[in-house]
Design an enzyme around this catalytic site. Structure first.
Site, PDB file in Angstrom:
ATOM      1  N   GLU A  68       0.815  -1.221   0.000  1.00 46.06           N
ATOM      2  CA  GLU A  68       0.000   0.000   0.000  1.00 46.06           C
ATOM      3  C   GLU A  68       0.846   1.267   0.000  1.00 46.06           C
ATOM      4  OE1 GLU A  68      -0.535  -2.628   1.920  1.00 46.06           O
ATOM      5  OE2 GLU A  68      -2.642  -3.234   1.794  1.00 46.06           O
ATOM      6  N   PHE A 130     -11.099  -6.991  14.550  1.00 46.98           N
ATOM      7  CA  PHE A 130     -10.054  -7.471  13.640  1.00 46.98           C
ATOM      8  C   PHE A 130      -9.735  -6.389  12.599  1.00 46.98           C
ATOM      9  CE2 PHE A 130      -8.867  -9.797   9.691  1.00 46.98           C
ATOM     10  CZ  PHE A 130      -7.604 -10.194  10.129  1.00 46.98           C
ATOM     11  N   GLN A 131      -8.483  -6.068  12.474  1.00 48.45           N
ATOM     12  CA  GLN A 131      -7.978  -5.057  11.526  1.00 48.45           C
ATOM     13  C   GLN A 131      -8.595  -3.680  11.759  1.00 48.45           C
ATOM     14  OE1 GLN A 131      -8.144  -6.841   7.551  1.00 48.45           O
ATOM     15  NE2 GLN A 131      -6.094  -7.668   7.908  1.00 48.45           N
ATOM     16  N   LYS A 180     -17.532  -0.391   6.905  1.00 51.74           N
ATOM     17  CA  LYS A 180     -18.024  -1.453   6.026  1.00 51.74           C
ATOM     18  C   LYS A 180     -19.549  -1.398   5.866  1.00 51.74           C
ATOM     19  CE  LYS A 180     -17.096  -6.259   4.911  1.00 51.74           C
ATOM     20  NZ  LYS A 180     -16.339  -7.463   5.271  1.00 51.74           N
ATOM     21  N   MET A 492      24.182   8.915   1.163  1.00 53.06           N
ATOM     22  CA  MET A 492      24.082  10.204   1.850  1.00 53.06           C
ATOM     23  C   MET A 492      24.424  10.061   3.330  1.00 53.06           C
ATOM     24  SD  MET A 492      23.753  13.330   1.405  1.00 53.06           S
ATOM     25  CE  MET A 492      22.770  14.019   0.071  1.00 53.06           C
TER      26      MET A 492
HETATM   27  C1  TPP Z   1      12.487   5.859   4.579  1.00 46.10           C
HETATM   28  C2  TPP Z   1      13.789   6.494   4.905  1.00 46.10           C
HETATM   29  N1  TPP Z   1      14.648   5.900   5.748  1.00 46.10           N
HETATM   30  C3  TPP Z   1      15.843   6.475   6.020  1.00 46.10           C
HETATM   31  C4  TPP Z   1      16.202   7.657   5.448  1.00 46.10           C
HETATM   32  C5  TPP Z   1      17.553   8.303   5.774  1.00 46.10           C
HETATM   33  N2  TPP Z   1      18.372   8.381   4.548  1.00 46.10           N
HETATM   34  C6  TPP Z   1      18.474   9.478   3.786  1.00 46.10           C
HETATM   35  S1  TPP Z   1      19.424   9.288   2.453  1.00 46.10           S
HETATM   36  C7  TPP Z   1      19.776   7.691   2.881  1.00 46.10           C
HETATM   37  C8  TPP Z   1      20.680   6.836   2.046  1.00 46.10           C
HETATM   38  C9  TPP Z   1      20.108   6.533   0.715  1.00 46.10           C
HETATM   39  O1  TPP Z   1      20.879   5.522   0.111  1.00 46.10           O
HETATM   40  P1  TPP Z   1      20.665   5.134  -1.386  1.00 46.10           P
HETATM   41  O2  TPP Z   1      19.235   4.887  -1.657  1.00 46.10           O
HETATM   42  O3  TPP Z   1      21.598   4.050  -1.770  1.00 46.10           O
HETATM   43  O4  TPP Z   1      21.025   6.498  -2.152  1.00 46.10           O
HETATM   44  P2  TPP Z   1      22.464   7.246  -2.217  1.00 46.10           P
HETATM   45  O5  TPP Z   1      22.492   8.249  -1.119  1.00 46.10           O
HETATM   46  O6  TPP Z   1      23.516   6.200  -2.070  1.00 46.10           O
HETATM   47  O7  TPP Z   1      22.452   7.903  -3.560  1.00 46.10           O
HETATM   48  C10 TPP Z   1      19.133   7.345   4.074  1.00 46.10           C
HETATM   49  C11 TPP Z   1      19.243   6.031   4.747  1.00 46.10           C
HETATM   50  C12 TPP Z   1      15.257   8.259   4.601  1.00 46.10           C
HETATM   51  N3  TPP Z   1      15.485   9.438   4.011  1.00 46.10           N
HETATM   52  N4  TPP Z   1      14.084   7.647   4.308  1.00 46.10           N
END
Ligand code: TPP
Ligand code: MG
Length: 598
Positions: A68, A130-131, A180, A492
């Site tokens: 979802e 439920f749910q 529902k 990042m």
């Molecule tokens: C749902 C979620 N979890 C954690 C983060 C924290 N976060 C920001 S950038 C990043 C790394 C992203 O890695 P990747 O998808 O490999 O992209 P890259 O930075 O390597 O280009 C994380 C963990 C986030 N923004 N969103």
């Protein structure tokens, strides 16, 4: 057996059922068709089954997602790509809670969306049935508005209102939770499409003559002005007016991440992106300016840096349609609560044409040194940098793609190196920064812009969060192109660890499946690219194929995004790419505090 994806009736042959006894379930779809909806993204389950059962008779295309969260991002991408309201549907409990990240993503970026969830029967509410989850309670702070409907007779009016609230004023997601029993009960279908009047909700504000004139006085006397253009320009459809305004007044235009495309990147008055990973000359111009004209942007901390040292010499004009944004982060001298297009149209005819030669001269001087530090100008070491991939993707697609990015380094490189000339050509999660957004949002975008060449730019980490939607691409026989910027890291976060946590790479090296085989396992095509010379050819090949294509770009693993304003630093206190250390080592500056929230 009937298949709901091939509706029995077309819009033309659909009978007018107003005044007839219909089930609440039928009324849901009657109402959506009347709101102009063509595509809904969803996933069935017990509490929404009556609605799904009725769907088969309606001229709506239902896209079965794999999770979802994907449905909510698809509705979001659909809306961002087209400006229309996106719609997603889920069952109660876990179906509804799986939508939460997508709803919050839409809320933070002001995306018009209507979310329909099934709920347990009204007699069971509050019994931990439920749910059963109190989804209106859960989503209260992340929806523009939400409703719990317990009676079939309320469904049509509520859905009509929900669309109105979602798309008017500052847009946002609206959730309609429908019990529902309300779906099952029969009632007379009444459709009232007269204008909605809601006490306390005033979505339209017109600019006051006083505020318009006060702003004009400041604009006329400024010597070093900068326009800060945000997503509000795109939402207001004010690009043309902004171009005319910048040309007449000679004022440079800086863009927020979500504003990219709202003013053409190739226009001579375009400065580029501002903020944490904005161009150095843009941030410096803002810091030195004597006037900021902020239009449809909200002074997010990612664009201001430390507020105490933000644009200290500048007077500030804020054109913004949501009054709650005025003076929220940055105190302004003149606030105009109105639609961007209306304000620009009011200013244009009365402002005299000007030339700001000394200011432009200075800005061009500042640009000089930045170009030298640009990765595109560094000697070719044979290594594939993400910036190269994005740059070559931009060239190979002639800058015409609808790019949908995920969150991380690749997102910032896309913003820096893919030059967006038109509004709604970039879809990205700005406010919430939601990893996993790109693939589903791109699927939604493709449904609303069928002729667009859609490119997903996604990290190896984020892709794995919603990669299950590859199966949706396959089932829908959808054509999107996927560029995985595969650096083997949650890049990042790794960059922050390198700069601010002593290089301790905790939980950031990430192993991935063979993405090419993963595509193939879904009946899709995949390709791996490891050198720069292959990029343009791979992009052209992907575009020439009929179905979804995935390209696994194996890029430099420990590259970093520059410039960078460390969290808590002033906007001018940027870390720049070092020329001396192999082109990708930070000039680490220990005075900056450790940041948070990447
Ligand atoms: C749902 C979620 N979890 C954690 C983060 C924290 N976060 C920001 S950038 C990043 C790394 C992203 O890695 P990747 O998808 O490999 O992209 P890259 O930075 O390597 O280009 C994380 C963990 C986030 N923004 N969103
Ligand atoms: Mg990565």
């Amino acid at each position: 057996m009937q298949d709901a994806s091939t509706p029995v009736l077309s819009r033309e042959t659909m009978p007018d059922r107003r005044g007839q006894r219909l089930s609440g379930a039928q009324i849901i779809w009657e109402s959506l068709v009347r709101e102009g909806v063509e595509t809904v993204f969803g996933y069935p389950g017990g509490a929404i089954m009556p609605a799904y059962d009725a769907l088969i008779d309606y001229p709506l295309h239902h896209v079965l997602v794999r999770h979802e969260q994907g449905a909510s991002h698809m509705a979001d991408g659909y809306a961002r790509a087209s400006g229309r309201v996106g719609v997603c549907v889920a069952t109660s409990g876990p179906g509804a809670t799986n939508l939460v990240t997508g709803i919050a993503t839409a809320m933070l970026d002001s995306v018009p969306m209507v979310v329909i969830t099934g709920q347990v029967g009204a007699a069971l509410l509050g019994s931990d049935a439920f749910q059963e989850v109190d989804i209106t309670g859960v989503t209260l702070p992340i929806t523009k508005h939400n409703y719990l409907v317990t009676d079939a007779a309320d469904i049509a009016r509520t859905i009509h209102e929900a669309f109105y609230v979602a798309r008017t004023g500052r847009p946002g997601p609206v959730l309609v939770d429908i019990c529902k029993n309300a779906q099952q009960d029969l009632t007379t279908f009444i459709w009232d499409d007269s204008p909605v009047l809601l006490p306390g909700y005033r979505p339209r504000h017109s600019p006051t003559t006083r505020s318009i004139e006060a702003a004009l006085d400041i604009i006329r006397t400024s010597k070093k002005p900068v326009i800060l253009a945000g997503q509000g320009v795109i939402k207001a459809g004010a690009t043309e007016q902004l171009i005319a305004f910048a040309e007449k007044t000679d004022i440079p235009v800086a863009l927020t991440l979500l504003g990219l495309g709202g003013f053409p990147a190739s226009h001579p008055k375009n400065l580029g992106m501002m903020g944490m990973h904005g161009e150095a000359w843009v941030n410096n111009a803002i810091q030195e300016s004597d006037l900021l004209i902020a239009i449809g942007m909200r002074f997010d901390d990612r664009v201001t840096g430390r507020i105490a040292s933000y644009a200290p010499y500048a007077r500030k004009i804020h054109v913004e349609m949501d009054p709650s944004e005025i003076n929220k982060n940055v105190k302004v001298d003149v606030a105009i609560v109105a639609d961007a297009r209306e304000v620009l149209s009011a200013w244009l005819p009365v402002l005299e044409a000007r030339k700001l030669e000394p200011w432009w001269h200075h800005i061009n001087d500042m640009k000089g040194d930045a170009a030298v530090l640009d990765i595109q100008h560094m000697p070719d070491t044979g290594k594939l940098h993400a910036a190269h991939v994005i740059h070559d993707l931009w060239r190979a697609t002639d800058g015409k793609a609808l790019v949908v990015t995920d969150v991380g380094q690749h997102q910032m490189w896309e913003a820096q190196y893919y030059r967006h000339d038109t509004p709604r050509s970039l879809i990205t999660s700005g406010g919430l920064g939601t990893m996993g957004f790109a693939l589903p949002a791109a699927i939604g975008g493709k449904f609303s812009r069928k002729d667009a060449s859609v490119w997903v730019v996604v990290g190896d980490g984020g892709f794995q969060m919603t990669a299950c939607e590859l199966a949706t691409c396959a089932q829908e026989e959808l054509k999107v192109n996927i560029a995985i910027i595969n650096n083997g890291f949650l890049g990042m976060v790794r960059q922050w660890q390198q700069f601010f946590y002593g290089g301790r790479y905790v939980a950031t090296p990430i192993k991935s499946p063979d993405f090419v085989k993963l595509a193939e396992a879904h009946g899709l095509q995949g390709l791996r690219v490891t050198s720069r010379g292959e990029v343009a050819g791979a992009v052209a090949w992907a575009e020439s194929q009929p179905g979804t294509v995935l390209i696994d770009f194996r890029v430099e693993q420990e590259d970093s995004v520059y410039p960078m304003v460390p969290s808590g630093a002033g906007l001018h206190e940027m870390m720049r790419r070092s020329k001396t250390v192999d082109g990708h080592t930070a000039n680490h500056n220990p005075i900056f505090e450790t940041g948070e929230d990447t």
